[in-house]
Design an enzyme around this catalytic site. Sequence first.
Site, mmCIF file in Angstrom:
data_model
loop_
_atom_site.group_PDB
_atom_site.id
_atom_site.type_symbol
_atom_site.label_atom_id
_atom_site.label_comp_id
_atom_site.label_asym_id
_atom_site.label_seq_id
_atom_site.Cartn_x
_atom_site.Cartn_y
_atom_site.Cartn_z
ATOM 1 N N GLY A 45 0.429 10.509 14.817
ATOM 2 C CA GLY A 45 0.003 10.077 16.135
ATOM 3 C C GLY A 45 -1.505 9.897 16.218
ATOM 4 O O GLY A 45 -2.054 9.661 17.281
ATOM 5 N N HIS A 87 0.851 -1.193 0.000
ATOM 6 C CA HIS A 87 0.000 0.000 0.000
ATOM 7 C C HIS A 87 0.887 1.244 0.000
ATOM 8 O O HIS A 87 1.757 1.391 0.846
ATOM 9 C CB HIS A 87 -0.858 -0.041 1.270
ATOM 10 C CG HIS A 87 -1.853 1.061 1.420
ATOM 11 N ND1 HIS A 87 -3.139 0.979 0.939
ATOM 12 C CD2 HIS A 87 -1.769 2.270 2.018
ATOM 13 C CE1 HIS A 87 -3.793 2.093 1.247
ATOM 14 N NE2 HIS A 87 -2.975 2.900 1.897
ATOM 15 N N ASP A 114 -8.367 1.465 6.738
ATOM 16 C CA ASP A 114 -6.988 1.963 6.697
ATOM 17 C C ASP A 114 -6.763 2.992 7.800
ATOM 18 O O ASP A 114 -7.526 3.941 7.924
ATOM 19 C CB ASP A 114 -6.776 2.619 5.314
ATOM 20 C CG ASP A 114 -5.368 3.166 5.104
ATOM 21 O OD1 ASP A 114 -4.497 2.977 5.973
ATOM 22 O OD2 ASP A 114 -5.153 3.783 4.035
ATOM 23 N N GLY A 115 -5.692 2.779 8.584
ATOM 24 C CA GLY A 115 -5.293 3.801 9.550
ATOM 25 C C GLY A 115 -5.407 3.353 10.993
ATOM 26 O O GLY A 115 -6.474 2.937 11.432
ATOM 27 N N ASP A 173 0.786 5.269 0.346
ATOM 28 C CA ASP A 173 0.049 6.500 0.641
ATOM 29 C C ASP A 173 0.722 7.655 -0.069
ATOM 30 O O ASP A 173 1.932 7.839 0.038
ATOM 31 C CB ASP A 173 0.047 6.758 2.157
ATOM 32 C CG ASP A 173 -0.879 5.807 2.885
ATOM 33 O OD1 ASP A 173 -2.007 5.597 2.397
ATOM 34 O OD2 ASP A 173 -0.472 5.255 3.927
ATOM 35 N N GLY A 219 0.761 -0.208 8.415
ATOM 36 C CA GLY A 219 2.143 0.132 8.077
ATOM 37 C C GLY A 219 3.062 -0.093 9.252
ATOM 38 O O GLY A 219 3.677 -1.155 9.389
ATOM 39 N N SER A 220 3.122 0.885 10.149
ATOM 40 C CA SER A 220 4.107 0.826 11.231
ATOM 41 C C SER A 220 3.947 -0.421 12.112
ATOM 42 O O SER A 220 4.941 -0.982 12.578
ATOM 43 C CB SER A 220 4.071 2.106 12.059
ATOM 44 O OG SER A 220 2.759 2.367 12.471
ATOM 45 N N ALA A 221 2.716 -0.884 12.326
ATOM 46 C CA ALA A 221 2.523 -2.056 13.187
ATOM 47 C C ALA A 221 3.136 -3.324 12.582
ATOM 48 O O ALA A 221 3.420 -4.281 13.299
ATOM 49 C CB ALA A 221 1.038 -2.274 13.462
ATOM 50 N N HIS A 281 -2.966 4.760 -2.678
ATOM 51 C CA HIS A 281 -4.020 5.518 -1.986
ATOM 52 C C HIS A 281 -3.698 7.001 -2.135
ATOM 53 O O HIS A 281 -2.796 7.514 -1.486
ATOM 54 C CB HIS A 281 -4.023 5.063 -0.511
ATOM 55 C CG HIS A 281 -4.994 5.802 0.362
ATOM 56 N ND1 HIS A 281 -4.974 5.675 1.738
ATOM 57 C CD2 HIS A 281 -6.018 6.651 0.074
ATOM 58 C CE1 HIS A 281 -5.933 6.437 2.249
ATOM 59 N NE2 HIS A 281 -6.571 7.030 1.274
ATOM 60 N N GLY A 302 -2.691 12.165 7.666
ATOM 61 C CA GLY A 302 -1.591 13.108 7.712
ATOM 62 C C GLY A 302 -1.358 13.764 9.063
ATOM 63 O O GLY A 302 -0.405 14.504 9.224
#
Length: 220
Positions: free
Chosen positions: A144, A34, A175-176, A36, A196-198, A67, A141
């Site tokens: 956190g 994915h 998503d998110g 972004d 993503g980060s996870a 995306h 965007g």
Amino acid sequence: MSETILSVGALAADLGRLAEELARLEEAGADWIHLDVMDGCFAPPILGDVALFKAIRKYTKLPVDVHLMVEHPELKVAQFEGADWITVHAEAGPHVHRAVAEARRLGAKAGVAINPGTHLSGAMGVINEVDMVLIVAVDPGFSGARFVPAALGKARKLREKFAELGIEGVKVGIDGGINLENAAQVGALADVVVSGSAVFKGAGPEENIKAFKAAFGRKG
Ligand code: ZN
């Protein structure tokens, strides 16, 4: 509902080692990649672009899922030719219909995304022209940002609407803010989960992708 797909956010990878990171994700069992794309207008950061898209396309055989969090997507979709999926935002301007038609003309599957503050009706205007509705569960965007639980209610409502209208084959994506703590809950309602980060955190993609798939009730 078919098996939940895990689409891994490329921006969370070490971009200095992009080819290796993509190979690692492929090996670890990621389903899609994915990307972004934010233009600094629709969403505050300037992130992801055509150069990165082309590098990703070159270095992975996995489906690439773009995306676009950009204004006037109808003028920009063509730059992402070669993507398997192109998703644009319902809030991105008056020509969303043209943008999804353009995505399909390029041979991609088309998606329409909606932000946390947007009602489902924002996606329904183009429902016959898309292959996915992507429910965005954070405000794009704003770093956190935490998962907005109302996204789950939206996904449930969307499924009801599909049943009511006899719509088949349109995927529901979320998503998110998705991590291993909420993956089972999200995966139960989504055909496509973006994280993503996870995926890169802690034990790394090898362990985390396995854990995501287990949370989705998948065997492999
Ligand atoms: Zn995204």
